[in-house]
Design an enzyme around this catalytic site. Sequence first.
Site, PDB file in Angstrom:
ATOM      1  N   ARG A 241       0.857  -1.188   0.000  1.00 23.81           N
ATOM      2  CA  ARG A 241       0.000   0.000   0.000  1.00 23.81           C
ATOM      3  C   ARG A 241       0.886   1.228   0.000  1.00 23.81           C
ATOM      4  O   ARG A 241       1.963   1.232   0.593  1.00 23.81           O
ATOM      5  CB  ARG A 241      -0.910   0.011   1.230  1.00 23.81           C
ATOM      6  N   GLU A 270      -2.882   7.926  -4.237  1.00 24.88           N
ATOM      7  CA  GLU A 270      -3.068   7.655  -5.666  1.00 24.88           C
ATOM      8  C   GLU A 270      -4.513   7.956  -6.089  1.00 24.88           C
ATOM      9  O   GLU A 270      -5.428   7.842  -5.274  1.00 24.88           O
ATOM     10  CB  GLU A 270      -2.691   6.199  -5.997  1.00 24.88           C
ATOM     11  N   HIS A 288      -0.582   0.691 -10.273  1.00 23.97           N
ATOM     12  CA  HIS A 288      -1.324  -0.262  -9.433  1.00 23.97           C
ATOM     13  C   HIS A 288      -1.805  -1.459 -10.258  1.00 23.97           C
ATOM     14  O   HIS A 288      -3.002  -1.754 -10.333  1.00 23.97           O
ATOM     15  CB  HIS A 288      -2.503   0.430  -8.754  1.00 23.97           C
TER      16      HIS A 288
END
Length: 322
Positions: A241, A270, A288
């Site tokens: 994360r 993000e 991601h």
Amino acid sequence: MKPRIIVTRRWPATVEKVLSEQFETTFNTSDVPLTQDQLRTAFAEYDAILPTVSDSLPAAAFPEGTACTRLLGNFGVGFSHIDTEAARRLGITVTNTPGVLTDCTADIAMTLLLGVARRAGEGERELRSGNWTGWRPTHMIGSRVSGKTIGIIGMGRIGKATARRAHFGFGMDVVFYNRSKVDDDETRIMAARQLPTIEDVLAEADFVSLHCPGGAANRHLMDGRRLAAMKRGAFLINTARGDVVDQQALIAALQSGTIAGAGLDVFDGEPAVPEALRRMENVMLLPHLGSATEETRVAMGMKVVENAVAFFEGRDVPDRVA
């Protein structure tokens, strides 16, 4: 009547079809993250909300009184974007999708590790821009991967899968930190060594790969002090994360040469990514992509379906986290 559910982002078509057959389903056809006001409205109108990591659900997003919503079926294994205590207070069950994204996320961790060590992103940019002048002995010298030491922070499913790839694929030694004792056949066959502190791992590892949960407990786990404790030629890999890493401290460490480089698939806040990171050549950045394969995203969606069906049939949900 079928339970009313809302799906906050577009999911694979196969899963959306199943959801529409099983439930009275509302899809977010725009595929734009819902606003906090829209999420608050959803709590009042739907029996279940199926959120993703792009949906921030802090305590303020939950209604003050009662809620129509009884289930948050999270699309993803991480759930630090959901205030689980607020959900518990309202009697809302929260589920996630563990297991099915392990291998693909470990693949991305190794992609980043190899890419930043061998300067693959930098090399592709040079070639595509037309600036490559041909092979020469001193051109884009990177760092060898085979035979080096990888340090795993968080030896869960994905940490173990990454360690397997590093050890058996590249002959890397494995050291790791985990809050609880890990002693099983999987770690023994890799001769992986559990060290007592994160700092011990940082002192030995040429590559540090993060696989710990996000959230308050691990926020800025890798801060300036710990980045400085890494070997000077080491690389940091993060597929966990974004908030696990202090991004400003990381930028400073990369600019000063405290560490050699970083491979990042996740970011704090993000989709915003600091311009300083985007400008650096010794950083490999991905948007991601950890679970981004057709097989995995479908499996994740079907995990949510499985949990939702069990919940509304009054059975125990397989993947309850709150």
